[in-house]
Design a protein around this motif. Structure first.
Motif: not given
Length: 148
Positions: A97-113
């Motif tokens: 869960a932590a791995t997926v959560g952090i991965l998705i958060a990073g993906q969303l932040a970079m996606g927004a940028a």
């Protein structure tokens, strides 16, 4: 099924597959070693992609065409390698869960940028306050998944 419906269904499927991948690669990495699991996964992916090219396109010419694209476009493969390595390494250490959560958060932040600045030739998309709130909430959620 419309193109957007198929795209949505594929995105949901990929999200589910990503979580399953973390669990499976974590276990494989524990049993045979992280780099060995990464190498096997990459080899299997390449073999399946080659078979897919042969079945659908009846040719491996896609490989040759890829080599004639701008170098930075080829870094997508390196990003995939980093993702698989990371989920294989991080999963057993911080949990799925932590791995997926952090991965998705990073993906969303970079996606927004990427959207905001139109990076890599994509259309610009404004960074509205609901998107910022979503990013902050997802980031907080990712941090909370680290707590056991």
């Amino acid at each position: 099924m419309s193109g957007s419906a198929l795209a949505t269904a594929l995105a949901v499927s990929a999200g589910i597959a990503g979580s399953v991948q973390v669990a499976l690669m974590s276990r494989l990495g524990e049993r045979i070693g992280v780099l060995q699991a990464l190498a096997f996964s990459t080899l299997l992916t390449a073999a399946l992609a080659a078979v897919g090219l042969l079945v659908v396109r009846r040719s491996l010419a896609g490989y040759e065409r890829a080599l004639h694209q701008p170098w930075w476009m080829l870094l997508g493969g390196v990003m995939g390698l980093l993702i698989v390595f990371t989920v294989t390494y991080a999963g057993p250490r911080i949990g799925v869960a932590a791995t997926v959560g952090i991965l998705i958060a990073g993906q969303l932040a970079m996606g927004a940028a990427i959207d905001r600045f139109g990076l890599f030739g994509v259309d610009r998309v404004a960074l509205s306050w609901p998107r910022v709130v979503g990013l902050v909430l997802l980031g907080l959620g990712a941090v909370l998944t680290l707590r056991r």
